[in-house]
Design a protein around this motif. Structure first.
Motif, PDB file in Angstrom:
ATOM      1  N   THR A 254       1.465   7.064  -6.273  1.00  0.00           N
ATOM      2  CA  THR A 254       0.011   7.128  -6.446  1.00  0.00           C
ATOM      3  C   THR A 254      -0.712   6.647  -5.197  1.00  0.00           C
ATOM      4  O   THR A 254      -1.685   7.266  -4.744  1.00  0.00           O
ATOM      5  CB  THR A 254      -0.406   6.284  -7.661  1.00  0.00           C
ATOM      6  N   TYR A 255      -0.243   5.537  -4.635  1.00  0.00           N
ATOM      7  CA  TYR A 255      -0.910   4.998  -3.441  1.00  0.00           C
ATOM      8  C   TYR A 255      -0.714   5.930  -2.241  1.00  0.00           C
ATOM      9  O   TYR A 255      -1.586   6.005  -1.367  1.00  0.00           O
ATOM     10  CB  TYR A 255      -0.403   3.602  -3.136  1.00  0.00           C
ATOM     11  N   LEU A 256       0.413   6.640  -2.183  1.00  0.00           N
ATOM     12  CA  LEU A 256       0.595   7.632  -1.115  1.00  0.00           C
ATOM     13  C   LEU A 256      -0.427   8.759  -1.249  1.00  0.00           C
ATOM     14  O   LEU A 256      -1.010   9.214  -0.258  1.00  0.00           O
ATOM     15  CB  LEU A 256       2.017   8.201  -1.154  1.00  0.00           C
ATOM     16  N   LEU A 257      -0.642   9.217  -2.482  1.00  0.00           N
ATOM     17  CA  LEU A 257      -1.656  10.243  -2.714  1.00  0.00           C
ATOM     18  C   LEU A 257      -3.050   9.750  -2.313  1.00  0.00           C
ATOM     19  O   LEU A 257      -3.849  10.486  -1.737  1.00  0.00           O
ATOM     20  CB  LEU A 257      -1.674  10.640  -4.193  1.00  0.00           C
ATOM     21  N   GLU A 258      -3.307   8.488  -2.623  1.00  0.00           N
ATOM     22  CA  GLU A 258      -4.620   7.919  -2.332  1.00  0.00           C
ATOM     23  C   GLU A 258      -4.816   7.684  -0.842  1.00  0.00           C
ATOM     24  O   GLU A 258      -5.946   7.596  -0.352  1.00  0.00           O
ATOM     25  CB  GLU A 258      -4.759   6.588  -3.087  1.00  0.00           C
ATOM     26  N   GLY A 259      -3.689   7.606  -0.092  1.00  0.00           N
ATOM     27  CA  GLY A 259      -3.786   7.270   1.325  1.00  0.00           C
ATOM     28  C   GLY A 259      -3.827   5.776   1.572  1.00  0.00           C
ATOM     29  O   GLY A 259      -4.166   5.322   2.663  1.00  0.00           O
ATOM     30  N   ASN A 260      -3.459   4.993   0.550  1.00  0.00           N
ATOM     31  CA  ASN A 260      -3.434   3.537   0.669  1.00  0.00           C
ATOM     32  C   ASN A 260      -2.037   3.119   1.123  1.00  0.00           C
ATOM     33  O   ASN A 260      -1.203   2.682   0.331  1.00  0.00           O
ATOM     34  CB  ASN A 260      -3.797   2.897  -0.673  1.00  0.00           C
ATOM     35  N   ASN A 261      -1.770   3.249   2.416  1.00  0.00           N
ATOM     36  CA  ASN A 261      -0.421   3.027   2.940  1.00  0.00           C
ATOM     37  C   ASN A 261       0.077   1.595   2.772  1.00  0.00           C
ATOM     38  O   ASN A 261       1.262   1.387   2.463  1.00  0.00           O
ATOM     39  CB  ASN A 261      -0.350   3.443   4.410  1.00  0.00           C
ATOM     40  N   PRO A 262      -0.757   0.560   2.978  1.00  0.00           N
ATOM     41  CA  PRO A 262      -0.242  -0.805   2.768  1.00  0.00           C
ATOM     42  C   PRO A 262       0.280  -1.026   1.349  1.00  0.00           C
ATOM     43  O   PRO A 262       1.335  -1.628   1.147  1.00  0.00           O
ATOM     44  CB  PRO A 262      -1.459  -1.687   3.077  1.00  0.00           C
ATOM     45  N   LYS A 263      -0.470  -0.539   0.349  1.00  0.00           N
ATOM     46  CA  LYS A 263      -0.027  -0.695  -1.041  1.00  0.00           C
ATOM     47  C   LYS A 263       1.223   0.145  -1.309  1.00  0.00           C
ATOM     48  O   LYS A 263       2.131  -0.269  -2.034  1.00  0.00           O
ATOM     49  CB  LYS A 263      -1.144  -0.284  -1.995  1.00  0.00           C
ATOM     50  N   ALA A 264       1.253   1.352  -0.761  1.00  0.00           N
ATOM     51  CA  ALA A 264       2.420   2.210  -0.946  1.00  0.00           C
ATOM     52  C   ALA A 264       3.664   1.548  -0.363  1.00  0.00           C
ATOM     53  O   ALA A 264       4.743   1.574  -0.970  1.00  0.00           O
ATOM     54  CB  ALA A 264       2.177   3.565  -0.274  1.00  0.00           C
ATOM     55  N   LEU A 265       3.532   0.916   0.802  1.00  0.00           N
ATOM     56  CA  LEU A 265       4.663   0.244   1.441  1.00  0.00           C
ATOM     57  C   LEU A 265       5.169  -0.903   0.571  1.00  0.00           C
ATOM     58  O   LEU A 265       6.382  -1.065   0.386  1.00  0.00           O
ATOM     59  CB  LEU A 265       4.241  -0.276   2.813  1.00  0.00           C
ATOM     60  N   VAL A 266       4.267  -1.695   0.025  1.00  0.00           N
ATOM     61  CA  VAL A 266       4.658  -2.814  -0.838  1.00  0.00           C
ATOM     62  C   VAL A 266       5.422  -2.301  -2.053  1.00  0.00           C
ATOM     63  O   VAL A 266       6.480  -2.827  -2.421  1.00  0.00           O
ATOM     64  CB  VAL A 266       3.418  -3.619  -1.273  1.00  0.00           C
ATOM     65  N   ASN A 267       4.903  -1.269  -2.693  1.00  0.00           N
ATOM     66  CA  ASN A 267       5.542  -0.726  -3.891  1.00  0.00           C
ATOM     67  C   ASN A 267       6.900  -0.110  -3.585  1.00  0.00           C
ATOM     68  O   ASN A 267       7.862  -0.278  -4.340  1.00  0.00           O
ATOM     69  CB  ASN A 267       4.629   0.285  -4.573  1.00  0.00           C
ATOM     70  N   LEU A 268       6.994   0.611  -2.459  1.00  0.00           N
ATOM     71  CA  LEU A 268       8.279   1.207  -2.086  1.00  0.00           C
ATOM     72  C   LEU A 268       9.289   0.127  -1.720  1.00  0.00           C
ATOM     73  O   LEU A 268      10.477   0.233  -2.039  1.00  0.00           O
ATOM     74  CB  LEU A 268       8.092   2.170  -0.919  1.00  0.00           C
ATOM     75  N   GLY A 269       8.817  -0.929  -1.048  1.00  0.00           N
ATOM     76  CA  GLY A 269       9.722  -2.027  -0.736  1.00  0.00           C
ATOM     77  C   GLY A 269      10.317  -2.624  -1.991  1.00  0.00           C
ATOM     78  O   GLY A 269      11.522  -2.901  -2.077  1.00  0.00           O
TER      79      GLY A 269
END
Length: 859
Positions: free
Chosen positions: A221-236
């Motif tokens: 979802t954060y990748l779709l939104e373009g929120n890369n910092p949040k996407a990185l945290v979730n993927l980590g």
């Protein structure tokens, strides 16, 4: 080995030196001068110097001895030696690039097409544990939602997706230990393209159930939104749970994000977890290991300082054709982390630390599901030990007029203020000895003067003696005896906020900060998720408390109990965890013990007062809040809680006085002003209550509670149209407010619109079937509609939930009396029909009822 002596023996002028200081900063450049104590470095036109005892790590280029350009000679022409050296540097860089490209052969993040990444679907089956214990109404609601979901899917109805999502969220709030409701709600938000809301809901579901599918969807979802910092945290977090090779596309995305953001900290932790999983596999295949090391090479491609280490390991794997031992990989990870620290690449990420903390030992020993405790909006100001001040200033009384009970003071900037004796919190007798030669220090808060022809522009609104500061310093000393230096320093910071020149507080703070740095900080800043001793268990308990993991926090504190016996602050922390989990008796035991050890621990008094409030013991609650106020009369929250307790005891004047003191300390606390208006309404002081509410709404026009209160005041004044307007405006901002829905139905019923009112009450009951007042209002609405049987049923349900409420019992009795003549008329009609038509003994009861319905259908 003494790293400083090695540096001074090897370093020469003009060599290139990079230093990482003990505070984490890095300086680099060419050496101008160096001796046994310090070094001078030039970086282009910037000159830097440092004492060698500040050096934490260093890196020296032994081959580089360039002539140093002075600022006037920046555009120098290199000699042949310099040209030869620079050529070598360029050749090395070319070789590095070629080597990296070769080593990365087969590792291709650019091949990932995001449209090929598919999120996990919603879950249609309820957990077995839920089906075993929960009520059938929730199961019916669940089935209804997924039935309507099919229609939304068929018609791509975005509004219906949103509506269904909100219904699931409400179910989640009613069943907070099941993350599945928030997860499905997030899936529906994703369908309606509400990415920010969906991301937060996926994370909320993950915090409860800790399922990798949930955090994966959050990352998507954060990748779709373009929120890369949040996407990185979730993927980590996701790849700390799942093996990267099971989802190479998402791993590629993760590597790309880590490389672009240079957030090496998250990547290194996920890599460590992935390497551990590799060595748990039964098959001996070096391809997965090679892939993981390639990932590190790709991510750290721009980090020249540690690139060689990764390239060497990858080359060794390729050349040997077999995987190195697990011990060798462990050494590699340790060296990688050390190198990251030395080169300033280990910047921590608080968001990731919170998620990673949940994954690593933060659940209870029996691995039971974490139960999320929903926030309680009213009187849930549960105190923790933190910086707390309310903007008081230090001043000096220099003149008083005892016969008229007023005086003058000035602050440290020489500004004059007028005051009256009645704003002084302590005994005012000491003021009379004040003269210009015997000035009295104190703390105060002021407002613009409202007096006509005032000699000063400002008037002191509230005044406290410096005893307040002495109490905080004494509490800090008690904390220091327990070696709880962080809590002691917090209290001193509170003192220094009010009195920056307080010499005692400044000296104590300097001393205790030194002791804390020396003895505790290194250990306490790194939480061990597998504690080995009492201190580490206590540190884990404090972290869990901060994260809201209360059951797990209690478990950790219990394991540290022998250590806690010497710490009132740890007992206070455990008490807070018990309070949050509604284990009130255990909470009181903890707070009692804390206060036995440290009688000035006003935080424990405050927390115990809240426990007593939750138990309905407002008398004991008042005792605790008064103790807080005696120690810290500037404690705004204690005044608010005191006011609430007085209001519950129907001591409304005392409640108003306490709210007024809280507002003197913080005139812009709009919630307190709104609460004050509620007490004024109970006193039937509607004009004063409306003034409070209008002031709140002038600053917060969308404040739902205040809009509702204004509507309620209008209803009390019998201005029903105005009441309905403001209650509906309140529901625009808080559509699930059961109290507002019930009051709206009541107003509609009084306006002669019982059918609409009944529909509104149905919605209110859907939100909360267990609310006694909601059932009461349902009874009132039916009562207005003349449907006395349904009114009585609703009143009975209300009394079943909350027995003995006089108002409900009275309404029920009136409905029963009004129903009696109606039932008698039905009986009379029945007898009449039987006589007129000579009903045979074979005629059924259903025929009689049918005839009765026909006779009374128009009555």
């Amino acid at each position: 080995m003494n790293i400083i002596s090695v540096l001074t023996s090897k370093a020469k002028k003009n060599m290139h030196l990079q230093i990482t200081l003990t505070n984490g900063n890095t300086i680099c450049g060419n050496i101008i001068d160096i001796d046994d104590t310090s070094v001078l470095i030039l970086d282009k036109e910037k000159l830097a110097a440092t004492s060698l005892n500040m050096v934490g790590a260093w890196q020296l280029d032994l081959n580089q001895e360039l002539d140093i350009a002075t600022p006037e000679e920046v555009n120098f022409v290199p000699d042949e030696k310099d040209v030869e050296y620079l050529d070598n540097i360029e050749n090395i860089e070319e070789i590095d690039e070629i080597d990296v490209a070769s080593l990365l052969d087969g590792f291709d993040p650019n091949s990932v097409i995001f449209s090929n990444i598919i999120p996990n679907k919603h879950v249609t089956k309820l957990p077995e544990s839920f089906l075993e214990i929960e009520c059938s109404s929730d199961r019916g609601k669940w089935d209804s939602i997924f039935s309507r979901y099919q229609n939304a899917l068929k018609n791509n109805d975005q509004e219906l997706f949103e509506s269904l999502s909100d219904e699931l969220m409400t179910m989640g709030d009613r069943n907070p230990k099941y993350g599945i409701f928030y997860y499905n709600s997030a899936c529906f938000k994703l369908k309606s393209y509400d990415y920010p809301a969906a991301g937060k809901l996926f994370e909320r579901a993950f915090r409860i159930d800790k399922k990798s599918d949930y955090i994966y969807n959050g990352a998507y979802t954060y990748l779709l939104e373009g929120n890369n910092p949040k996407a990185l945290v979730n993927l980590g977090a996701y790849f700390c749970m799942e093996y990267p090779l099971t989802d190479k596309n998402m791993w590629y995305k993760f590597c790309d994000l880590a490389k672009d953001t240079k957030d090496y900290y998250i990547f290194s932790i996920a890599l460590n977890e992935a390497l551990s999983k590799y060595y748990q596999l039964e098959e001996e295949n070096i391809d997965p290991l090679k892939f993981l090391i390639q990932s590190a090479l790709y991510v750290f491609k721009d980090a020249k300082a540690i690139l060689d280490m990764i390239a060497d390991l990858l080359t060794s794997i390729e050349n040997n054709g077999e995987a190195p031992s697990y011990e060798m990989i462990e050494h590699f990870i340790d060296d990688l982390n050390d190198s990251m620290d030395e080169n300033g690449l280990s910047n921590t990420n608080d968001d990731f630390d919170l998620v990673f903390g949940i994954l690593n030992g933060l659940c209870a020993e029996d691995e039971t599901e974490f139960v999320h405790v929903p926030e309680i909006k009213v009187n849930d100001d549960i105190p923790v030990i933190e910086r707390y001040t309310t903007g008081l200033k230090k001043g000096y009384v220099y003149r008083v007029i005892p016969p008229y009970r007023y005086g003058f003071l000035k602050d440290d900037d020489g500004i004059n203020y007028h005051f009256k004796y009645d704003v002084v919190f302590d005994d005012v007798g000491f003021l009379d000895s004040t003269t210009e030669y015997n000035q009295l220090p104190l703390l105060f808060k002021s407002i613009p003067s409202t007096l006509e022809d005032a000699s000063t522009d400002e008037t002191a609104q509230v005044i406290f003696s410096l005893k307040l500061l002495d109490n905080m310093i004494n509490l800090a000393k008690n904390f220091s005896k327990e070696r709880e230096y962080p809590h002691a320093i917090v209290e001193l910071d509170n003192v220094l906020d009010y009195d920056p020149d307080n010499l005692e507080a400044k000296n104590l703070k300097t001393r205790w900060e030194g002791l804390y740095e020396k003895k505790n900080r290194v250990e306490s800043d790194k939480i061990n998720f597998q504690p080995k001793n009492e201190l580490e268990w206590k540190q884990k308990g404090n972290l869990l408390l901060k994260l809201g993991m209360y059951e797990e926090s209690i478990d950790a504190f219990n394991k540290a109990f022998t250590n806690m016996s010497n710490s009132s602050s740890s007992l206070h922390g455990q008490g807070i965890a018990y309070l949050k989990t509604k284990r009130y008796e255990e909470a009181i035991v903890c707070f009692d013990k804390a206060l036995e050890m440290n009688s000035l621990h006003y935080h424990a008094n405050h927390a115990r007062g809240i426990v007593y409030q939750r138990q309905g013991d407002y008398v004991h609650a008042l005792t605790d809040f008064n103790k807080v106020i005696n120690i810290r009369p500037d404690h705004k929250d204690a005044w608010k809680q005191k006011a609430f307790s007085h209001s519950q005891l129907k001591q409304y004047e005392k409640a108003i006085d306490a709210y007024n003191m809280a507002l003197d300390l913080d005139p812009e606390d709009w919630v307190t002003l709104s609460n004050k208006s509620a007490v004024l309404i109970k006193q039937d002081k509607l004009f004063d209550a409306m003034k409070c509410i209008d002031k709140v709404l002038s600053y917060l026009p969308e404040h739902a509670d205040s809009l509702f209160t204004k509507g309620y005041i209008f209803q009390k004044e019998n201005r029903l149209e105005d009441a309905l307007e403001y209650i509906e405006r309140s529901l625009e901002y808080d559509p699930n407010n059961v109290k507002a829905l019930s009051k709206k139905a009541f107003v509609l019923a009084r306006m002669g619109k019982p059918e609409i009112a009944i529909d509104v009450m149905k919605n209110a009951l859907k939100l909360n079937m267990g609310n006694a007042k909601t059932w009461y209002y349902k009874g009132v609405v039916h009562h207005y509609a003349g449907d006395y049987e349904k009114a009585i049923e609703a009143y009975q349900e209300s009394l079943y939930i909350d027995p003995g409420v006089a108002r409900v019992m009275g309404c029920k009795e009136r409905a029963e009396k009004e129903l009696e003549p109606f039932m008698e008329s039905i009986q009379g009609a029945s007898d009449s029909l039987e006589h007129e038509e000579n009903l045979s003994s074979n005629e059924g009861v259903e025929d009689l009822i049918s005839k009765l319905n026909g006779k009374f259908s128009t009555s």
